[in-house]
Scaffold this motif. Sequence first.
Motif, PDB file in Angstrom:
ATOM      1  N   LEU A   1     -10.726  -7.681   8.869  1.00  0.00           N
ATOM      2  CA  LEU A   1     -10.767  -8.482   9.691  1.00  0.00           C
ATOM      3  C   LEU A   1     -10.498 -10.014   8.830  1.00  0.00           C
ATOM      4  O   LEU A   1      -9.330 -10.674   9.112  1.00  0.00           O
ATOM      5  N   LEU A   2     -11.011 -10.358   8.362  1.00  0.00           N
ATOM      6  CA  LEU A   2     -11.267 -11.235   7.701  1.00  0.00           C
ATOM      7  C   LEU A   2     -10.081 -11.682   6.897  1.00  0.00           C
ATOM      8  O   LEU A   2      -9.080 -12.614   6.563  1.00  0.00           O
ATOM      9  N   PHE A   3      -9.054 -10.595   5.902  1.00  0.00           N
ATOM     10  CA  PHE A   3      -8.274 -10.991   5.290  1.00  0.00           C
ATOM     11  C   PHE A   3      -6.826 -10.510   6.242  1.00  0.00           C
ATOM     12  O   PHE A   3      -5.516 -10.784   6.035  1.00  0.00           O
TER      13      PHE A   3
ATOM     14  N   ILE B   1     -20.237 -10.545  -2.305  1.00  0.00           N
ATOM     15  CA  ILE B   1     -20.415 -10.013  -0.724  1.00  0.00           C
ATOM     16  C   ILE B   1     -22.188  -9.990  -0.254  1.00  0.00           C
ATOM     17  O   ILE B   1     -22.575  -9.429  -0.874  1.00  0.00           O
ATOM     18  N   ARG B   2     -22.214 -10.704   1.063  1.00  0.00           N
ATOM     19  CA  ARG B   2     -23.798 -11.116   1.692  1.00  0.00           C
ATOM     20  C   ARG B   2     -24.136  -9.760   1.983  1.00  0.00           C
ATOM     21  O   ARG B   2     -22.874  -8.317   2.777  1.00  0.00           O
ATOM     22  N   ASP B   3     -24.929  -9.545   2.128  1.00  0.00           N
ATOM     23  CA  ASP B   3     -26.053  -8.295   2.716  1.00  0.00           C
ATOM     24  C   ASP B   3     -25.363  -7.905   4.303  1.00  0.00           C
ATOM     25  O   ASP B   3     -25.460  -8.965   4.626  1.00  0.00           O
ATOM     26  N   GLY B   4     -25.190  -6.737   4.732  1.00  0.00           N
ATOM     27  CA  GLY B   4     -25.359  -6.672   6.308  1.00  0.00           C
ATOM     28  C   GLY B   4     -23.616  -7.025   6.353  1.00  0.00           C
ATOM     29  O   GLY B   4     -22.721  -6.748   7.634  1.00  0.00           O
ATOM     30  N   VAL B   5     -22.386  -7.381   5.101  1.00  0.00           N
ATOM     31  CA  VAL B   5     -21.179  -7.425   6.017  1.00  0.00           C
ATOM     32  C   VAL B   5     -20.191  -6.299   5.392  1.00  0.00           C
ATOM     33  O   VAL B   5     -20.667  -5.436   4.209  1.00  0.00           O
ATOM     34  N   GLY B   6     -20.067  -5.826   6.655  1.00  0.00           N
ATOM     35  CA  GLY B   6     -19.365  -4.254   6.007  1.00  0.00           C
ATOM     36  C   GLY B   6     -18.040  -4.401   6.241  1.00  0.00           C
ATOM     37  O   GLY B   6     -17.260  -5.199   6.344  1.00  0.00           O
ATOM     38  N   GLU B   7     -17.253  -3.395   6.362  1.00  0.00           N
ATOM     39  CA  GLU B   7     -16.121  -2.856   5.443  1.00  0.00           C
ATOM     40  C   GLU B   7     -14.935  -3.769   6.907  1.00  0.00           C
ATOM     41  O   GLU B   7     -13.677  -4.395   6.699  1.00  0.00           O
TER      42      GLU B   7
ATOM     43  N   ILE C   1      -9.522  -4.528  -2.443  1.00  0.00           N
ATOM     44  CA  ILE C   1      -9.187  -5.010  -0.539  1.00  0.00           C
ATOM     45  C   ILE C   1      -7.364  -4.471  -1.418  1.00  0.00           C
ATOM     46  O   ILE C   1      -6.878  -5.301  -1.935  1.00  0.00           O
ATOM     47  N   GLN C   2      -6.551  -3.911  -0.755  1.00  0.00           N
ATOM     48  CA  GLN C   2      -5.282  -3.910  -1.377  1.00  0.00           C
ATOM     49  C   GLN C   2      -4.972  -4.330  -0.017  1.00  0.00           C
ATOM     50  O   GLN C   2      -4.517  -3.742   1.047  1.00  0.00           O
ATOM     51  N   MET C   3      -3.452  -5.914   0.090  1.00  0.00           N
ATOM     52  CA  MET C   3      -2.645  -5.891   0.527  1.00  0.00           C
ATOM     53  C   MET C   3      -1.667  -5.098   0.409  1.00  0.00           C
ATOM     54  O   MET C   3      -1.355  -4.860   0.168  1.00  0.00           O
ATOM     55  N   SER C   4      -0.423  -6.130   1.092  1.00  0.00           N
ATOM     56  CA  SER C   4       0.883  -5.091   1.483  1.00  0.00           C
ATOM     57  C   SER C   4       1.698  -5.559   0.231  1.00  0.00           C
ATOM     58  O   SER C   4       2.995  -4.782   0.194  1.00  0.00           O
ATOM     59  N   SER C   5       1.521  -6.796   0.254  1.00  0.00           N
ATOM     60  CA  SER C   5       2.574  -7.134  -0.828  1.00  0.00           C
ATOM     61  C   SER C   5       1.238  -8.059  -1.816  1.00  0.00           C
ATOM     62  O   SER C   5       0.628  -8.840  -1.636  1.00  0.00           O
ATOM     63  N   VAL C   6       2.089  -8.156  -2.886  1.00  0.00           N
ATOM     64  CA  VAL C   6       1.179  -9.356  -4.041  1.00  0.00           C
ATOM     65  C   VAL C   6       1.261 -11.137  -3.134  1.00  0.00           C
ATOM     66  O   VAL C   6       0.544 -11.604  -3.462  1.00  0.00           O
ATOM     67  N   GLU C   7       2.575 -10.780  -2.645  1.00  0.00           N
ATOM     68  CA  GLU C   7       2.539 -12.699  -1.524  1.00  0.00           C
ATOM     69  C   GLU C   7       1.680 -12.509  -0.871  1.00  0.00           C
ATOM     70  O   GLU C   7       0.606 -13.159  -0.667  1.00  0.00           O
TER      71      GLU C   7
ATOM     72  N   THR D   1      -1.362  -7.876   5.710  1.00  0.00           N
ATOM     73  CA  THR D   1      -2.094  -6.477   6.413  1.00  0.00           C
ATOM     74  C   THR D   1      -2.824  -6.029   5.395  1.00  0.00           C
ATOM     75  O   THR D   1      -1.983  -5.718   4.107  1.00  0.00           O
ATOM     76  N   VAL D   2      -3.499  -5.139   6.204  1.00  0.00           N
ATOM     77  CA  VAL D   2      -4.464  -5.163   4.314  1.00  0.00           C
ATOM     78  C   VAL D   2      -4.697  -2.889   4.347  1.00  0.00           C
ATOM     79  O   VAL D   2      -4.723  -2.204   5.728  1.00  0.00           O
ATOM     80  N   LYS D   3      -4.378  -2.546   3.747  1.00  0.00           N
ATOM     81  CA  LYS D   3      -3.525  -1.450   3.336  1.00  0.00           C
ATOM     82  C   LYS D   3      -4.425  -0.703   3.371  1.00  0.00           C
ATOM     83  O   LYS D   3      -4.463   0.820   3.131  1.00  0.00           O
ATOM     84  N   ALA D   4      -5.431  -1.068   1.634  1.00  0.00           N
ATOM     85  CA  ALA D   4      -6.894   0.532   1.394  1.00  0.00           C
ATOM     86  C   ALA D   4      -8.139  -1.229   1.202  1.00  0.00           C
ATOM     87  O   ALA D   4      -7.640  -2.041   0.938  1.00  0.00           O
ATOM     88  N   PHE D   5      -8.996  -0.375   1.341  1.00  0.00           N
ATOM     89  CA  PHE D   5     -10.360  -0.834   0.796  1.00  0.00           C
ATOM     90  C   PHE D   5     -11.070   0.236   0.364  1.00  0.00           C
ATOM     91  O   PHE D   5     -10.890   1.031   1.105  1.00  0.00           O
ATOM     92  N   LYS D   6     -11.618  -0.637  -1.041  1.00  0.00           N
ATOM     93  CA  LYS D   6     -13.216   0.621  -1.085  1.00  0.00           C
ATOM     94  C   LYS D   6     -14.168  -0.380  -1.809  1.00  0.00           C
ATOM     95  O   LYS D   6     -14.070  -1.262  -2.549  1.00  0.00           O
TER      96      LYS D   6
END
Length: 523
Positions: A465-467, A454-460, A488-494, A473-478
């Motif tokens: 937004l990208l995903f 991940i490039r410096d300066g790129v935030g959560e 990054i956690q999506m709402s499903s495996v698909e 749907t992004v469910k969680a991020f860390k």
Amino acid sequence: MDGDVAVGVKRGSDELNMYGSSPNSMTANGSDSKKQRLDESPPSRVLHIRKLPNEVSETEVIALGLPFGKVTNILMLKGKNQAFLELGTEEAAITMVNYYTAVTPQVRNTPVFIQYSNHKELKTDSALNQRAQAVLQAVSAVQDGSSPSSDPGVLDLAPPPSPVLRIIIDNMFYPVTLDVLQQIFSKFGTVMKIITFTKNNQFQALLQFSDPVNAQQAKLSLDGQNIYNSCCTLRIDFSKLVNLNVKYNNDKSRDYTRPDLPTGDGESANKDHSLLGTPSGALASYSSGGGYSSSLSLSQGGGAISPLSAAAAAAAAAGRVALSGSGVSGVLLASNLNEEMVTPQSLFTLFGVYGDVQRVKILYNKKDSALIQLSDGNQAQLAMSHLNGQKVFGKVMRVTLSKHQTVALPREGLDDQLLTKDFSGSPLHRFKKPGSKNFQNIFPPSATLHLSNIRDGVGEEDLRLLFSNSGGTVKAFKFFQDRKMSLIQMSSVEEAIQALMDLHNYDMGGNHHLKVSFSKSTI
């Protein structure tokens, strides 16, 4: 331990009148000609088991009943190849009969027949059968968590630590499927659950017996043995887990006590997705061995276990294993694809998680199918075991080994639809460097993705937004501490699969290309 456990021989001949099939008996086997409706026979907690193989042990018969509840008594009639099994409750017996009505019960790979007995309890003389009593007491003690009180001279009763075995397969030149493992390990007792996965670039499995004693017997007999000649070596240890939680019945996991579980892809649990086809059907058809030799020819309880050539022959017959020649093909056939969405590039990216994809060809006359060539057969097996049955672009993808050894490139100017692509010189191959860390980070598709570079300066918010723009749907991020990696956690495996195909190698500017892979972690 509660109550007296009595095991032995029937006292009176008047109590042996049920050897002929009673019109009131219910047979728990779909192929038996005497099968009748459940409501025509009175249930009993005593079950009559017929057509047992010669030299069958008490442990093997008890193991049939253990997944369903406490076994309180057993009577072996070895001369007649029959036994009576008494369960703690009538409800447990009904559950057992219902289960074995849908799933053919097998002992030593031989179908047996289970029906309600006319008797409501077993009256036996324990003094006449010390061995059977010792086995039953050992099993009961393990179930109760107490110390066995039987004479240790009759049976070694040191309780093994767990009914769950961890199995690693070395030198896996041929695919080893869940059904092959079930066939091998069920020689030693009732296999309740199996989960297969890949860790550290090795095929592994967790396998749960109904009884830790069976797990110990299997470990002692099978550790270090080869499934096929000179390859597929079993390395077996006890797992720290004592119970497996299986959510789906498919070709990666199975709970044999819960045939009603979904497959995980929206289809009914009755449909078989195993690589070998129906285990009882496919394997029984080749029980003669089919001319294939196998290394595993074991002895247990005085009776020889037949060689595992049946599994090899069935696998070969199913077109999954090349038992002659140079080994497994590195070419896979992916089918039931969404032809409106799939491209050679998207398949390269997805299958590239598990191996270095050399070429991809979407079939001209069948655009919902594609051939994917990986560097070798091991990578192809890895990709197949992880991706078969996954939902991609809204459709459940099927992945099998192809009969082709290579994917042919079209003559120049003939591929006007760009259906074939050569990736052999791609800089995106994850596994071209020997000893690469990527070999330690191969995980099944999951809703949580691991992002790196991940490039410096790129935030959560930028990454969320990208995903989200990839259609999920992004469910969680860390973020990790250095902020060069994140989960990054999506709402499903698909959704995660689609995001990986869209965004792996995404150009973030400044010569930073985002790396995306499946994670074993959750947020």
